[in-house]
Design a protein around this motif. Structure first.
Motif, PDB file in Angstrom:
ATOM      1  N   SER A   1       0.805  -1.227   0.000  1.00 35.63           N
ATOM      2  CA  SER A   1       0.000   0.000   0.000  1.00 35.63           C
ATOM      3  C   SER A   1       0.837   1.276   0.000  1.00 35.63           C
ATOM      4  N   VAL A   2       2.134   1.173   0.336  1.00 33.96           N
ATOM      5  CA  VAL A   2       2.960   2.377   0.409  1.00 33.96           C
ATOM      6  C   VAL A   2       4.120   2.362  -0.581  1.00 33.96           C
ATOM      7  N   LYS A   3       4.297   1.264  -1.305  1.00 37.49           N
ATOM      8  CA  LYS A   3       5.401   1.183  -2.269  1.00 37.49           C
ATOM      9  C   LYS A   3       5.313   2.306  -3.290  1.00 37.49           C
ATOM     10  N   GLY A   4       6.449   2.916  -3.554  1.00 35.96           N
ATOM     11  CA  GLY A   4       6.503   4.002  -4.511  1.00 35.96           C
ATOM     12  C   GLY A   4       6.141   5.356  -3.929  1.00 35.96           C
ATOM     13  N   ARG A   5       5.608   5.377  -2.718  1.00 37.51           N
ATOM     14  CA  ARG A   5       5.247   6.648  -2.071  1.00 37.51           C
ATOM     15  C   ARG A   5       6.080   6.914  -0.818  1.00 37.51           C
ATOM     16  N   PHE A   6       6.420   5.878  -0.095  1.00 36.96           N
ATOM     17  CA  PHE A   6       7.180   6.010   1.148  1.00 36.96           C
ATOM     18  C   PHE A   6       8.606   5.502   0.928  1.00 36.96           C
ATOM     19  N   THR A   7       9.555   6.133   1.626  1.00 32.29           N
ATOM     20  CA  THR A   7      10.942   5.702   1.581  1.00 32.29           C
ATOM     21  C   THR A   7      11.494   5.629   2.997  1.00 32.29           C
ATOM     22  N   ILE A   8      12.049   4.476   3.351  1.00 34.91           N
ATOM     23  CA  ILE A   8      12.636   4.293   4.670  1.00 34.91           C
ATOM     24  C   ILE A   8      14.151   4.381   4.563  1.00 34.91           C
ATOM     25  N   SER A   9      14.773   4.985   5.562  1.00 32.79           N
ATOM     26  CA  SER A   9      16.228   5.087   5.574  1.00 32.79           C
ATOM     27  C   SER A   9      16.697   5.152   7.021  1.00 32.79           C
ATOM     28  N   ARG A  10      17.992   4.980   7.218  1.00 27.56           N
ATOM     29  CA  ARG A  10      18.526   5.051   8.571  1.00 27.56           C
ATOM     30  C   ARG A  10      19.973   5.485   8.550  1.00 27.56           C
ATOM     31  N   VAL A  11      20.397   6.061   9.662  1.00 25.27           N
ATOM     32  CA  VAL A  11      21.784   6.411   9.894  1.00 25.27           C
ATOM     33  C   VAL A  11      22.204   5.626  11.118  1.00 25.27           C
ATOM     34  N   ALA A  12      22.899   4.508  10.883  1.00 29.33           N
ATOM     35  CA  ALA A  12      23.216   3.599  11.974  1.00 29.33           C
ATOM     36  C   ALA A  12      24.067   4.268  13.045  1.00 29.33           C
ATOM     37  N   ALA A  13      25.034   5.064  12.594  1.00 28.54           N
ATOM     38  CA  ALA A  13      25.937   5.703  13.546  1.00 28.54           C
ATOM     39  C   ALA A  13      25.190   6.633  14.488  1.00 28.54           C
ATOM     40  N   GLU A  14      24.041   7.117  14.051  1.00 31.35           N
ATOM     41  CA  GLU A  14      23.268   8.051  14.866  1.00 31.35           C
ATOM     42  C   GLU A  14      22.052   7.386  15.494  1.00 31.35           C
ATOM     43  N   ASN A  15      21.870   6.099  15.270  1.00 25.83           N
ATOM     44  CA  ASN A  15      20.716   5.371  15.818  1.00 25.83           C
ATOM     45  C   ASN A  15      19.395   6.043  15.447  1.00 25.83           C
TER      46      ASN A  15
END
Length: 124
Positions: free
Chosen positions: A63-77
């Protein structure tokens, strides 16, 4: 114990964008996956997106593919969820979750620690 704090929710018109952020602290696992789930009134909590350690294997609900993007900065938790082209059916409380494994999954029961949630409301 792991503490998760979400931020960035709010009210937006359909077609608009919001960016959610989750900050993790405490006894986080050495390498851990994180995820976003949401719960609308009267509905079960459902999977939205998840991401593995060092940003590996991001997963999305259809339902969210193409609209939502997940990301992370591991060093910053920290983890973010960029939400574009929002729809009224995206309205829900969004929860950040932590899994003590490097592999992301879409199963709610795989995640042990949860944040308090942040409200996202999309008006039509």
């Amino acid at each position: 114990q792991v503490e998760l704090v979400e931020s960035g929710g709010g009210l937006v018109q359909a077609g608009g964008s919001l960016r959610l952020t989750c900050a993790a602290s405490g006894r986080t696992h050495i390498s851990y996956a994180m995820g976003w789930f949401r719960q609308a009134p009267g509905k079960e909590r459902e999977f939205v997106a998840a991401i593995g350690w060092r940003g590996r294997t991001p997963l999305y609900a259809d339902s969210v593919k193409g609209r939502f993007t997940i990301s992370r900065v591991a060093a910053e938790n920290t983890m973010t969820l960029q939400m574009n082209d929002l729809l009224p059916e995206d309205t829900a409380v969004y929860y950040c979750a932590h899994r003590s494994s490097a592999i992301a999954t879409s199963r709610r029961n795989d995640y042990v620690y949860w944040g308090q949630g942040t409200q996202v409301t999309v008006s039509s």
